[in-house]
Design a protein around this motif. Structure first.
Motif, PDB file in Angstrom:
ATOM      1  N   LYS A 125      -6.349  -6.307  -0.802  1.00 14.56           N
ATOM      2  CA  LYS A 125      -5.744  -7.266   0.134  1.00 14.56           C
ATOM      3  C   LYS A 125      -4.234  -7.312  -0.058  1.00 14.56           C
ATOM      4  N   VAL A 126      -3.779  -7.274  -1.298  1.00 12.16           N
ATOM      5  CA  VAL A 126      -2.341  -7.289  -1.575  1.00 12.16           C
ATOM      6  C   VAL A 126      -1.693  -6.046  -0.970  1.00 12.16           C
ATOM      7  N   VAL A 127      -2.272  -4.888  -1.209  1.00 11.74           N
ATOM      8  CA  VAL A 127      -1.728  -3.641  -0.677  1.00 11.74           C
ATOM      9  C   VAL A 127      -1.729  -3.678   0.848  1.00 11.74           C
ATOM     10  N   ALA A 128      -2.824  -4.107   1.439  1.00 18.71           N
ATOM     11  CA  ALA A 128      -2.923  -4.158   2.906  1.00 18.71           C
ATOM     12  C   ALA A 128      -1.916  -5.135   3.503  1.00 18.71           C
ATOM     13  N   SER A 129      -1.642  -6.231   2.796  1.00 19.44           N
ATOM     14  CA  SER A 129      -0.706  -7.233   3.324  1.00 19.44           C
ATOM     15  C   SER A 129       0.725  -6.721   3.372  1.00 19.44           C
ATOM     16  N   LEU A 130       1.013  -5.649   2.668  1.00 15.92           N
ATOM     17  CA  LEU A 130       2.358  -5.068   2.667  1.00 15.92           C
ATOM     18  C   LEU A 130       2.546  -4.018   3.764  1.00 15.92           C
ATOM     19  N   ALA A 131       1.476  -3.604   4.407  1.00 15.63           N
ATOM     20  CA  ALA A 131       1.528  -2.491   5.366  1.00 15.63           C
ATOM     21  C   ALA A 131       2.515  -2.707   6.495  1.00 15.63           C
ATOM     22  N   ASP A 132       2.617  -3.934   7.000  1.00 16.71           N
ATOM     23  CA  ASP A 132       3.490  -4.165   8.152  1.00 16.71           C
ATOM     24  C   ASP A 132       4.918  -4.546   7.775  1.00 16.71           C
ATOM     25  N   ILE A 133       5.168  -4.839   6.526  1.00 15.75           N
ATOM     26  CA  ILE A 133       6.526  -5.233   6.131  1.00 15.75           C
ATOM     27  C   ILE A 133       7.179  -4.238   5.168  1.00 15.75           C
ATOM     28  N   ALA A 134       6.404  -3.701   4.234  1.00 21.87           N
ATOM     29  CA  ALA A 134       6.993  -2.812   3.219  1.00 21.87           C
ATOM     30  C   ALA A 134       5.956  -1.819   2.705  1.00 21.87           C
ATOM     31  N   PRO A 135       5.526  -0.879   3.552  1.00 23.25           N
ATOM     32  CA  PRO A 135       4.497   0.069   3.093  1.00 23.25           C
ATOM     33  C   PRO A 135       4.944   0.910   1.907  1.00 23.25           C
ATOM     34  N   ASP A 136       6.229   1.204   1.812  1.00 23.03           N
ATOM     35  CA  ASP A 136       6.714   1.963   0.655  1.00 23.03           C
ATOM     36  C   ASP A 136       6.535   1.164  -0.632  1.00 23.03           C
ATOM     37  N   PHE A 137       6.731  -0.161  -0.550  1.00 20.14           N
ATOM     38  CA  PHE A 137       6.560  -1.003  -1.731  1.00 20.14           C
ATOM     39  C   PHE A 137       5.102  -0.988  -2.185  1.00 20.14           C
ATOM     40  N   ALA A 138       4.175  -0.948  -1.225  1.00 20.91           N
ATOM     41  CA  ALA A 138       2.754  -0.844  -1.573  1.00 20.91           C
ATOM     42  C   ALA A 138       2.500   0.444  -2.347  1.00 20.91           C
ATOM     43  N   THR A 139       3.143   1.513  -1.928  1.00 21.65           N
ATOM     44  CA  THR A 139       3.002   2.790  -2.645  1.00 21.65           C
ATOM     45  C   THR A 139       3.558   2.666  -4.058  1.00 21.65           C
ATOM     46  N   TYR A 140       4.733   2.044  -4.197  1.00 20.61           N
ATOM     47  CA  TYR A 140       5.318   1.864  -5.530  1.00 20.61           C
ATOM     48  C   TYR A 140       4.388   1.034  -6.413  1.00 20.61           C
ATOM     49  N   LEU A 141       3.777   0.000  -5.827  1.00 18.71           N
ATOM     50  CA  LEU A 141       2.858  -0.857  -6.560  1.00 18.71           C
ATOM     51  C   LEU A 141       1.657  -0.066  -7.075  1.00 18.71           C
ATOM     52  N   LEU A 142       1.156   0.814  -6.264  1.00 17.71           N
ATOM     53  CA  LEU A 142       0.024   1.647  -6.687  1.00 17.71           C
ATOM     54  C   LEU A 142       0.444   2.667  -7.739  1.00 17.71           C
ATOM     55  N   GLU A 143       1.594   3.307  -7.531  1.00 16.52           N
ATOM     56  CA  GLU A 143       2.013   4.390  -8.427  1.00 16.52           C
ATOM     57  C   GLU A 143       2.448   3.897  -9.808  1.00 16.52           C
ATOM     58  N   PHE A 144       3.352   2.921  -9.846  1.00 15.37           N
ATOM     59  CA  PHE A 144       3.909   2.543 -11.146  1.00 15.37           C
ATOM     60  C   PHE A 144       2.978   1.652 -11.973  1.00 15.37           C
ATOM     61  N   PRO A 145       2.703   0.401 -11.545  1.00 13.31           N
ATOM     62  CA  PRO A 145       1.867  -0.424 -12.425  1.00 13.31           C
ATOM     63  C   PRO A 145       0.477   0.164 -12.652  1.00 13.31           C
ATOM     64  N   PHE A 146      -0.156   0.641 -11.577  1.00 18.35           N
ATOM     65  CA  PHE A 146      -1.550   1.082 -11.714  1.00 18.35           C
ATOM     66  C   PHE A 146      -1.674   2.564 -12.049  1.00 18.35           C
ATOM     67  N   GLY A 147      -0.884   3.406 -11.415  1.00 20.19           N
ATOM     68  CA  GLY A 147      -0.968   4.844 -11.668  1.00 20.19           C
ATOM     69  C   GLY A 147      -0.359   5.257 -12.994  1.00 20.19           C
ATOM     70  N   ASP A 148       0.660   4.522 -13.436  1.00 18.31           N
ATOM     71  CA  ASP A 148       1.344   4.874 -14.683  1.00 18.31           C
ATOM     72  C   ASP A 148       0.984   3.944 -15.852  1.00 18.31           C
ATOM     73  N   ILE A 149       1.205   2.637 -15.698  1.00 18.15           N
ATOM     74  CA  ILE A 149       1.070   1.710 -16.827  1.00 18.15           C
ATOM     75  C   ILE A 149      -0.389   1.389 -17.154  1.00 18.15           C
ATOM     76  N   TYR A 150      -1.140   0.891 -16.185  1.00 22.79           N
ATOM     77  CA  TYR A 150      -2.541   0.559 -16.444  1.00 22.79           C
ATOM     78  C   TYR A 150      -3.347   1.784 -16.857  1.00 22.79           C
ATOM     79  N   SER A 151      -2.897   2.957 -16.496  1.00 23.01           N
ATOM     80  CA  SER A 151      -3.623   4.191 -16.786  1.00 23.01           C
ATOM     81  C   SER A 151      -3.328   4.766 -18.164  1.00 23.01           C
ATOM     82  N   ARG A 152      -2.422   4.154 -18.898  1.00 25.24           N
ATOM     83  CA  ARG A 152      -2.079   4.652 -20.222  1.00 25.24           C
ATOM     84  C   ARG A 152      -3.196   4.374 -21.229  1.00 25.24           C
TER      85      ARG A 152
END
Length: 129
Positions: free
Chosen positions: A30-57
């Protein structure tokens, strides 16, 4: 311990989507989807950095990471929407309501009673769902 290993065939975005789905489930989507109309790039950053990099360590399991996240967001005192998402995530990764309540109460010592009260009221809302 759930891990999202860094492999050459999976992008940070793919690894982040996989981690988000396991950790936050529907609330994270829901958080990612809520960013689609205002800041889709930020949604990508949210997925890549906190979840793709940090949580995945390696080094901490998801339960320990959510304990730290709930404590930090409670201590901030101004991040109720994010705290609610991570309280749900804590439940998703095996924390009990009692453990989450204790984590938040512990923050009264370091962040003050107002921050802990705000955190407890956020938890009460999540638990009521």
């Amino acid at each position: 311990m759930t891990k999202f290993p860094h492999s050459g065939s999976e992008s940070r975005l793919e690894r982040g989507r996989r981690a988000l789905a396991e950790i936050d489930g529907e609330a994270g989507e829901k958080v990612v989807a809520s960013l689609a109309d205002i800041a889709p790039d930020f949604a990508t950053y949210l997925l890549e950095f906190p979840f793709g990099d940090i949580y995945s360590r390696p080094g901490l399991d998801l339960r320990a990471r959510e304990i730290a996240t709930i404590a930090a967001l409670t201590a901030m005192g101004n991040a109720a929407p994010q705290l609610k998402v991570h309280i749900e995530a804590g439940l998703n990764v095996g924390l009990s309501r009692e453990e989450i309540t204790e984590i938040i109460m512990q923050m009264a010592v370091y962040a003050g009673f107002p921050a802990a009260l705000n955190g407890l009221f956020a938890a009460k809302e999540v638990f009521a769902k």
